[in-house]
Design an enzyme around this catalytic site. Structure first.
Site, PDB file in Angstrom:
ATOM      1  N   HIS A   1     161.709  51.606 -10.261  1.00 21.54           N
ATOM      2  CA  HIS A   1     163.041  51.081  -9.980  1.00 21.54           C
ATOM      3  C   HIS A   1     163.140  50.570  -8.537  1.00 21.54           C
ATOM      4  CE1 HIS A   1     164.897  53.995 -13.214  1.00 21.54           C
ATOM      5  NE2 HIS A   1     164.135  53.050 -13.737  1.00 21.54           N
TER       6      HIS A   1
ATOM      7  N   ALA B   1     166.359  42.203  -8.073  1.00 25.61           N
ATOM      8  CA  ALA B   1     166.755  43.533  -7.597  1.00 25.61           C
ATOM      9  C   ALA B   1     166.572  43.716  -6.098  1.00 25.61           C
ATOM     10  CB  ALA B   1     165.970  44.619  -8.341  1.00 25.61           C
TER      11      ALA B   1
ATOM     12  N   VAL C   1     153.445  30.254  -6.675  1.00 27.70           N
ATOM     13  CA  VAL C   1     154.276  29.723  -5.597  1.00 27.70           C
ATOM     14  C   VAL C   1     153.678  30.173  -4.270  1.00 27.70           C
ATOM     15  CG1 VAL C   1     156.535  29.829  -4.491  1.00 27.70           C
ATOM     16  CG2 VAL C   1     156.369  29.668  -6.984  1.00 27.70           C
TER      17      VAL C   1
END
Length: 392
Positions: free
Chosen positions: A323, A356, A22
């Site tokens: 994370h 996230a 993309v």
């Protein structure tokens, strides 16, 4: 695989393009009376051909690093940054790519009195272990690599006045970088001050952290021993990093700066969490599984653990727990946000971000279940907005 079942793959409205890059979102610029509109996606196909796909709704799920990259390449971001790379500004929002958070993790390795995963370096051990797992799904290869516990900062619970002083001293001299950060800092402070809340995740791995120090500091001979490693993963950092493009080329990787421990409170608090590792390894039943006067990595752990200042030197060994989150935060734009409560990008119609990157603050533990929850909620929101039935 739980979502992409054979039945789902047969749906006539599902088309999956692999090895496809993309490059940007097709945007119609607003005219002052109406917001910008997302009208599709530009991409580079596996063949190398550049194509466009029109769409009624564009949902960006590029992740914490690439979602802000796609927005900036499309003209949504800080106007000064976009101008630097010759990209027309469609929506001027300097919050895109900011508010990056992660769980920095720091630890130490302790020589074990029993075999650990380090024994698998030996082919004579690894071979039978693999065979046992292949045949019976048992043995060391079937063992979970981590165990974990969430706890408050035990060393500061004994002296609450020290915690209050630390928070007062460091927070008064660190003004928020964006409006909502003040509220975020207040929430983190509440967690730290509450003895019933956890501020760290301790993890145990039955192996040494091989790259924890350079070979010059830990001899090759010492590396041949068996270790267990205890980590402290700091749950709610005060530090904030960022991710931004450094080129208008979609194939160029963006620049990511997590800024671990850039806020001085993070180093102070992690140091005190690390001090408690000394108590953990001296407590049964773990104590008997470690060698008395055994080796340590880093080698100066026994002396450093005596003070918070000594443990602060361990911060330089910190690394990611993978994370990252927060770079397209779900907050009002005036407070530092990129998407609203329905995950729609501020200033653009028909465009959402679902990953996230929309977390305003990092969750306490592993973030993957929260990512699933965001995706499930986004599916409901899209069905509501487009009046799809439950079978869509």
């Amino acid at each position: 695989m739980a979502y992409l079942t054979p039945e789902v793959l047969k749906r006539p409205n599902l088309h999956i393009l692999t090895d496809t890059l993309v490059e940007s979102i097709i945007l119609q610029k607003g005219d002052g009376t109406a917001p910008a509109q997302a009208e599709g996606v530009r991409f580079k196909a596996k063949s190398g051909e550049r194509k466009e796909i029109p769409g009624t709704e564009v949902v960006v799920c590029g992740g914490v690093i690439q979602s802000p990259q796609i927005l900036e390449l499309s003209g949504i971001g800080s106007s000064s940054l976009l101008k630097q790379y010759g990209i027309e500004t469609i929506v001027d929002n300097p919050n895109v790519g900011e508010n990056l958070q992660d769980h920095a993790i720091v630890g130490a390795s302790f020589e074990s009195a029993i075999p650990t995963f380090d024994s698998l370096r030996d082919p004579k051990v690894a071979g039978p272990a693999f065979a046992e797992y292949k045949e019976n799904k048992s043995g060391p290869m079937a063992f979970a690599t981590y165990s974990a516990a969430f706890m408050p900062c035990m060393s500061l619970l004994q002296d609450n006045s020290e915690l209050q002083q630390l928070l007062d001293d460091h927070l008064k001299d660190s003004p928020p970088e964006f409006p909502a950060q003040k509220a975020q800092y207040e929430l983190i402070r509440e967690i730290l001050e509450d003895p019933g809340q956890s501020s760290v995740q301790y993890l145990l791995s039955p192996a040494q952290l091989a790259d924890y120090q350079s070979p010059a500091e830990v001899s090759p001979e010492a590396r041949q021993h068996d270790y267990i490693t205890l980590f402290a993963s700091y749950s709610h950092p005060f530090s904030r990093g960022n991710v931004h493009i450094n080129s208008a080329d979609p194939t160029a990787k963006p620049t990511m700066d997590p800024k671990y421990f850039s806020h001085p409170l993070d180093a102070e608090l992690v140091a005190r969490h690390l001090q408690y590792l000394g108590t953990i390894v001296a407590t049964e039943p773990l104590k008997s599984l470690l060698k008395d006067d055994g080796l340590r990595i880093p080698t100066n752990f026994n002396s450093a653990v005596e003070s918070s200042e000594g443990m602060k030197s361990f911060v330089e060994y910190g690394f990611t727990t993978y994370h990252p989150c927060g770079t397209c935060a779900m907050m009002p734009a005036r407070l530092g946000g990129v998407v609203d409560e329905r995950l729609r990008v501020h200033g653009v119609e028909n465009l959402r971000v679902v990953d996230a990157s929309i977390f305003p603050m990092i969750p306490r533990g592993n973030i993957v279940s929260s990512v699933y929850a965001v995706a499930e909620r986004a599916a409901d929101l899209i069905k509501e907005d487009f009046n799809f039935g439950t079978g869509a």
